[in-house]
Design a protein around this motif. Structure first.
Motif, PDB file in Angstrom:
ATOM      1  N   THR A   1       0.854  -1.185   0.000  1.00  0.00           N
ATOM      2  CA  THR A   1       0.000   0.000   0.000  1.00  0.00           C
ATOM      3  C   THR A   1       0.884   1.227   0.000  1.00  0.00           C
ATOM      4  O   THR A   1       1.887   1.281   0.721  1.00  0.00           O
ATOM      5  N   VAL A   2       0.530   2.231  -0.801  1.00  0.00           N
ATOM      6  CA  VAL A   2       1.319   3.463  -0.893  1.00  0.00           C
ATOM      7  C   VAL A   2       0.595   4.592  -0.170  1.00  0.00           C
ATOM      8  O   VAL A   2      -0.601   4.833  -0.401  1.00  0.00           O
ATOM      9  N   LEU A   3       1.327   5.286   0.709  1.00  0.00           N
ATOM     10  CA  LEU A   3       0.802   6.459   1.405  1.00  0.00           C
ATOM     11  C   LEU A   3       1.621   7.682   1.007  1.00  0.00           C
ATOM     12  O   LEU A   3       2.841   7.612   0.889  1.00  0.00           O
ATOM     13  N   ASN A   4       0.964   8.790   0.822  1.00  0.00           N
ATOM     14  CA  ASN A   4       1.626  10.007   0.366  1.00  0.00           C
ATOM     15  C   ASN A   4       1.937  10.934   1.537  1.00  0.00           C
ATOM     16  O   ASN A   4       1.046  11.543   2.123  1.00  0.00           O
ATOM     17  N   GLY A   5       3.224  11.040   1.884  1.00  0.00           N
ATOM     18  CA  GLY A   5       3.669  11.998   2.901  1.00  0.00           C
ATOM     19  C   GLY A   5       4.595  13.029   2.306  1.00  0.00           C
ATOM     20  O   GLY A   5       5.311  13.724   3.025  1.00  0.00           O
ATOM     21  N   SER A   6       4.574  13.152   0.983  1.00  0.00           N
ATOM     22  CA  SER A   6       5.518  14.015   0.274  1.00  0.00           C
ATOM     23  C   SER A   6       5.035  15.443   0.116  1.00  0.00           C
ATOM     24  O   SER A   6       5.837  16.347  -0.110  1.00  0.00           O
ATOM     25  N   GLY A   7       3.725  15.647   0.204  1.00  0.00           N
ATOM     26  CA  GLY A   7       3.173  16.966  -0.048  1.00  0.00           C
ATOM     27  C   GLY A   7       2.894  17.219  -1.519  1.00  0.00           C
ATOM     28  O   GLY A   7       2.409  18.285  -1.891  1.00  0.00           O
ATOM     29  N   VAL A   8       3.195  16.242  -2.391  1.00  0.00           N
ATOM     30  CA  VAL A   8       2.959  16.363  -3.829  1.00  0.00           C
ATOM     31  C   VAL A   8       1.637  15.672  -4.174  1.00  0.00           C
ATOM     32  O   VAL A   8       1.498  14.459  -3.978  1.00  0.00           O
ATOM     33  N   THR A   9       0.677  16.431  -4.672  1.00  0.00           N
ATOM     34  CA  THR A   9      -0.639  15.876  -4.982  1.00  0.00           C
ATOM     35  C   THR A   9      -0.538  14.780  -6.047  1.00  0.00           C
ATOM     36  O   THR A   9       0.124  14.965  -7.075  1.00  0.00           O
ATOM     37  N   GLY A  10      -1.164  13.656  -5.779  1.00  0.00           N
ATOM     38  CA  GLY A  10      -1.212  12.567  -6.744  1.00  0.00           C
ATOM     39  C   GLY A  10      -0.011  11.645  -6.740  1.00  0.00           C
ATOM     40  O   GLY A  10       0.041  10.681  -7.519  1.00  0.00           O
ATOM     41  N   ALA A  11       0.973  11.898  -5.851  1.00  0.00           N
ATOM     42  CA  ALA A  11       2.192  11.088  -5.855  1.00  0.00           C
ATOM     43  C   ALA A  11       1.908   9.632  -5.514  1.00  0.00           C
ATOM     44  O   ALA A  11       2.488   8.716  -6.100  1.00  0.00           O
ATOM     45  N   ALA A  12       1.004   9.390  -4.548  1.00  0.00           N
ATOM     46  CA  ALA A  12       0.703   8.014  -4.149  1.00  0.00           C
ATOM     47  C   ALA A  12      -0.001   7.255  -5.266  1.00  0.00           C
ATOM     48  O   ALA A  12       0.264   6.066  -5.502  1.00  0.00           O
ATOM     49  N   ALA A  13      -0.920   7.927  -5.974  1.00  0.00           N
ATOM     50  CA  ALA A  13      -1.639   7.272  -7.074  1.00  0.00           C
ATOM     51  C   ALA A  13      -0.681   6.888  -8.199  1.00  0.00           C
ATOM     52  O   ALA A  13      -0.768   5.796  -8.765  1.00  0.00           O
ATOM     53  N   THR A  14       0.257   7.788  -8.505  1.00  0.00           N
ATOM     54  CA  THR A  14       1.225   7.492  -9.554  1.00  0.00           C
ATOM     55  C   THR A  14       2.121   6.321  -9.168  1.00  0.00           C
ATOM     56  O   THR A  14       2.374   5.410  -9.969  1.00  0.00           O
ATOM     57  N   ALA A  15       2.609   6.332  -7.923  1.00  0.00           N
ATOM     58  CA  ALA A  15       3.474   5.245  -7.464  1.00  0.00           C
ATOM     59  C   ALA A  15       2.723   3.917  -7.441  1.00  0.00           C
ATOM     60  O   ALA A  15       3.281   2.865  -7.784  1.00  0.00           O
TER      61      ALA A  15
ATOM     62  N   VAL B   1      11.956  -0.134   7.004  1.00  0.00           N
ATOM     63  CA  VAL B   1      11.842   0.021   8.449  1.00  0.00           C
ATOM     64  C   VAL B   1      10.843  -0.969   9.008  1.00  0.00           C
ATOM     65  O   VAL B   1       9.677  -0.989   8.587  1.00  0.00           O
ATOM     66  N   ARG B   2      11.292  -1.804   9.932  1.00  0.00           N
ATOM     67  CA  ARG B   2      10.358  -2.711  10.610  1.00  0.00           C
ATOM     68  C   ARG B   2       9.527  -1.907  11.594  1.00  0.00           C
ATOM     69  O   ARG B   2      10.052  -1.097  12.363  1.00  0.00           O
ATOM     70  N   SER B   3       8.226  -2.128  11.585  1.00  0.00           N
ATOM     71  CA  SER B   3       7.334  -1.329  12.419  1.00  0.00           C
ATOM     72  C   SER B   3       6.153  -2.165  12.889  1.00  0.00           C
ATOM     73  O   SER B   3       5.568  -2.924  12.118  1.00  0.00           O
ATOM     74  N   SER B   4       5.813  -1.998  14.150  1.00  0.00           N
ATOM     75  CA  SER B   4       4.631  -2.684  14.687  1.00  0.00           C
ATOM     76  C   SER B   4       3.362  -1.899  14.392  1.00  0.00           C
ATOM     77  O   SER B   4       2.267  -2.337  14.713  1.00  0.00           O
ATOM     78  N   ALA B   5       3.512  -0.709  13.754  1.00  0.00           N
ATOM     79  CA  ALA B   5       2.359   0.130  13.461  1.00  0.00           C
ATOM     80  C   ALA B   5       1.657  -0.266  12.172  1.00  0.00           C
ATOM     81  O   ALA B   5       0.581   0.256  11.867  1.00  0.00           O
ATOM     82  N   VAL B   6       2.241  -1.183  11.384  1.00  0.00           N
ATOM     83  CA  VAL B   6       1.616  -1.614  10.128  1.00  0.00           C
ATOM     84  C   VAL B   6       1.399  -3.117  10.153  1.00  0.00           C
ATOM     85  O   VAL B   6       2.106  -3.854  10.844  1.00  0.00           O
ATOM     86  N   THR B   7       0.408  -3.565   9.382  1.00  0.00           N
ATOM     87  CA  THR B   7       0.118  -5.000   9.291  1.00  0.00           C
ATOM     88  C   THR B   7       0.559  -5.582   7.962  1.00  0.00           C
ATOM     89  O   THR B   7       0.489  -6.798   7.766  1.00  0.00           O
ATOM     90  N   GLY B   8       0.977  -4.738   7.050  1.00  0.00           N
ATOM     91  CA  GLY B   8       1.468  -5.182   5.757  1.00  0.00           C
ATOM     92  C   GLY B   8       2.498  -4.203   5.232  1.00  0.00           C
ATOM     93  O   GLY B   8       2.707  -3.129   5.801  1.00  0.00           O
ATOM     94  N   VAL B   9       3.155  -4.556   4.131  1.00  0.00           N
ATOM     95  CA  VAL B   9       4.187  -3.693   3.564  1.00  0.00           C
ATOM     96  C   VAL B   9       3.551  -2.388   3.088  1.00  0.00           C
ATOM     97  O   VAL B   9       2.549  -2.393   2.367  1.00  0.00           O
ATOM     98  N   THR B  10       4.144  -1.276   3.518  1.00  0.00           N
ATOM     99  CA  THR B  10       3.591   0.051   3.233  1.00  0.00           C
ATOM    100  C   THR B  10       4.705   0.972   2.745  1.00  0.00           C
ATOM    101  O   THR B  10       5.694   1.183   3.448  1.00  0.00           O
ATOM    102  N   LEU B  11       4.548   1.507   1.543  1.00  0.00           N
ATOM    103  CA  LEU B  11       5.502   2.467   0.998  1.00  0.00           C
ATOM    104  C   LEU B  11       5.007   3.872   1.342  1.00  0.00           C
ATOM    105  O   LEU B  11       3.936   4.284   0.906  1.00  0.00           O
ATOM    106  N   VAL B  12       5.786   4.595   2.152  1.00  0.00           N
ATOM    107  CA  VAL B  12       5.436   5.961   2.541  1.00  0.00           C
ATOM    108  C   VAL B  12       6.345   6.915   1.775  1.00  0.00           C
ATOM    109  O   VAL B  12       7.563   6.898   1.958  1.00  0.00           O
ATOM    110  N   LEU B  13       5.764   7.718   0.908  1.00  0.00           N
ATOM    111  CA  LEU B  13       6.532   8.650   0.098  1.00  0.00           C
ATOM    112  C   LEU B  13       6.859   9.906   0.898  1.00  0.00           C
ATOM    113  O   LEU B  13       5.980  10.496   1.540  1.00  0.00           O
ATOM    114  N   GLY B  14       8.141  10.328   0.870  1.00  0.00           N
ATOM    115  CA  GLY B  14       8.568  11.512   1.593  1.00  0.00           C
ATOM    116  C   GLY B  14       8.901  12.663   0.664  1.00  0.00           C
ATOM    117  O   GLY B  14       8.884  12.527  -0.567  1.00  0.00           O
TER     118      GLY B  14
END
Length: 498
Positions: A369-383, A431-444
């Motif tokens: 799953t892709v989450l957009n933390g970059s501030g660029v509109t539409g970045a998560a949809a494109t990725a 980054v291993r994290s207990s805050a997610v249940t699956g692989v998550t790409l966070v765009l910066g």
């Protein structure tokens, strides 16, 4: 004693509001709790006398049950056999202190409040040869479990409510920092303002070097550019200063890290370690001012191979120091890059062994799953579209809080899938994290993302004598070093700071 009802927001509070932490004089009570760790480190090197001295010290410290028991196979412990010691300094003044004694500390009565104004995680690698001090600014605006948003230095206070006492305060502060950083805290040491003062007084003058002259009426610091030898009162002023520094609380963290490194050099000098009278005086001074969950013999043993030049310093990544609006008026805070912080910490402590050994999974067997933390509109949809085109099972894109660092977050057990995603995003940090249940790409905001796969109709350069390099090699060669300018080596000789 004034109060600030806006130290926290959201969710029910656990009692009355904490004391306001913005008063200029009482907010100055910053200490360097890690001096206890330095003493342990030094005494571990002194042989038979150390055993006697440690016994004396251990008998004087206060033990508290701050660390919750954990199993040996705890999936959330990302750094294995390495140790993380939370070093806490409070601004508690001596009971029944006279005005003259308060003046000697360059402070005034605090009305009985206790604030954790210094918070440093001392990370020691498994063989004890290297360490990193990771500072957490006291004004960091963070989630406090069970409370809501608040300044980090109020977490201890909230834990003391409803009969929690010092143990409850330590546990809630530890929980807050663990959830914020992704690190597992193994030990806890807390030292008071008076304890810091007494240790420095016994050690004698400590040399520091400043790039520029400083003078601050709030902390009492008044030093020229160049080298100065600080007595105990001057040392307190030096580590407390934030007014007049370009970055306020963040620069004060640097002061604390720098002073501790210089103090370590002094403690580890032969003149200190081989002087039983001086060591006994230091231990007598600090013993009654320490709270810890363990005995300092164990901490000293962990640091037996450590030298000042192998201690680096870092401050957690931040996004600025804004002033936010509250019902009671403006409140100055440090905005933490909470999303990127675990990636930054992992850059300091190293990636988990399980991830290093893992082999990248096939894209078709990897959901992301892709989450957009970059501030660029539409970045998560494109990725997301590009991941799908590359054969991944991509879910619906979403949004994240702003972060500087692009990262691949994954739960324990999904290292292979995380590595497959990371290899398609050159420079992303897994980054291993207990805050997610699956692989998550966070765009910066660093601009790293998933590129579209090459078109099958694209021309191929067949005239080159060099074979094409696989994308995996490009990804590994592009792996960034920790990008924060906050990583310093203050323990080396001749270092000056602002």
């Amino acid at each position: 004693m004034s109060i600030d009802p806006e130290q926290t927001t959201r969710r029910a509070r656990r009692g009355s509001v904490p004391p306001r932490h913005g008063r200029q004089k009482r907010g100055a009570g910053v200490v360097l709790p890690a001096i206890a760790g330095v003493l342990a480190m030094g005494l571990a090197l002194t042989g038979g006398y150390a055993a006697f001295a440690f016994t004396s010290l251990t008998n004087n410290v206060t033990k508290i049950d701050a660390i919750a028991p954990r199993s040996n196979d705890d999936d959330d412990d990302v750094d294995g056999q390495a140790q993380n010691i939370l070093l806490v300094g409070d601004d508690h003044r001596p009971d029944n202190a006279t005005p003259e004694e308060m003046a000697e500390l360059s402070t005034e009565d605090d009305g009985g409040a206790t604030n954790t104004d210094t918070m440093i995680v001392l990370h020691i690698n498994a063989d004890g040869s290297q360490a990193t001090m990771i500072s957490f600014p006291r004004d960091s605006y963070v989630d406090i479990p069970g409370v809501g948003k608040g300044k980090l230095n109020s977490a201890f206070y909230y834990g003391t409510l409803n009969g929690g006492g010092d143990t409850g305060g330590a546990k809630l502060l530890i929980q807050t920092i663990q959830e914020l950083s992704g690190l597992t805290i193994d030990h806890y040491v807390r030292v008071s303002l008076l304890g810091f003062y007494q240790v420095v007084k016994e050690l004698g003058p400590v040399e520091v070097c400043l790039n520029n002259a400083v003078k601050d009426p709030y902390s009492g610091v008044d030093l020229p550019a160049g080298t100065s030898e600080l007595d105990a009162k001057q040392a307190l002023s030096f580590v407390r200063q934030r007014h007049g520094l370009p970055n306020g609380d963040l620069d004060r963290n640097a002061r604390q890290q720098y002073f501790l490194s210089q103090e370590a050099r002094k403690v580890l000098s032969a003149g200190t370690l081989l002087n039983p009278i001086k060591m006994n005086a230091i231990l007598s001074a600090v013993g009654g001012s320490i709270q810890t969950d363990t005995d300092l013999v164990s901490l000293g043993a962990q640091m037996r191979n450590l030298r000042p030049g192998n201690i680096q310093s870092a401050t957690i990544p931040t996004l600025g120091t804004p002033t936010i609006r509250t019902n009671s008026g403006p409140l100055s805070i440090v905005e933490v890059d909470t999303v990127g912080l675990p990636a930054f910490v992992q850059g300091l402590v190293g990636e988990p062994e399980e991830y290093t050994k893992a082999t990248a999974a096939d894209p078709a067997a990897t959901s992301v799953t892709v989450l957009n933390g970059s501030g660029v509109t539409g970045a998560a949809a494109t990725a997301t579209a590009n991941l799908t085109a590359r054969g991944f099972q991509a879910g619906a894109p979403g949004s994240s809080e702003t972060t500087k660092t692009t990262q691949v977050q994954y739960p324990a057990g999904q290292e292979s899938q995380a590595k497959a995603v990371a290899e398609t995003v050159p420079g992303a940090v897994a980054v291993r994290s207990s805050a997610v249940t699956g692989v998550t790409l966070v765009l910066g905001s660093d601009g790293k993302t998933v590129s579209a796969p090459p078109s099958p109709d694209a021309p191929t350069d067949t005239g080159s004598s060099e074979p094409a390099q696989p994308e995996q090699s490009e990804s590994r060669s592009s792996e960034p070093e920790p990008s924060s300018t906050d990583v310093k080596s203050y323990g080396k000789e001749g270092v000056c700071i602002n």
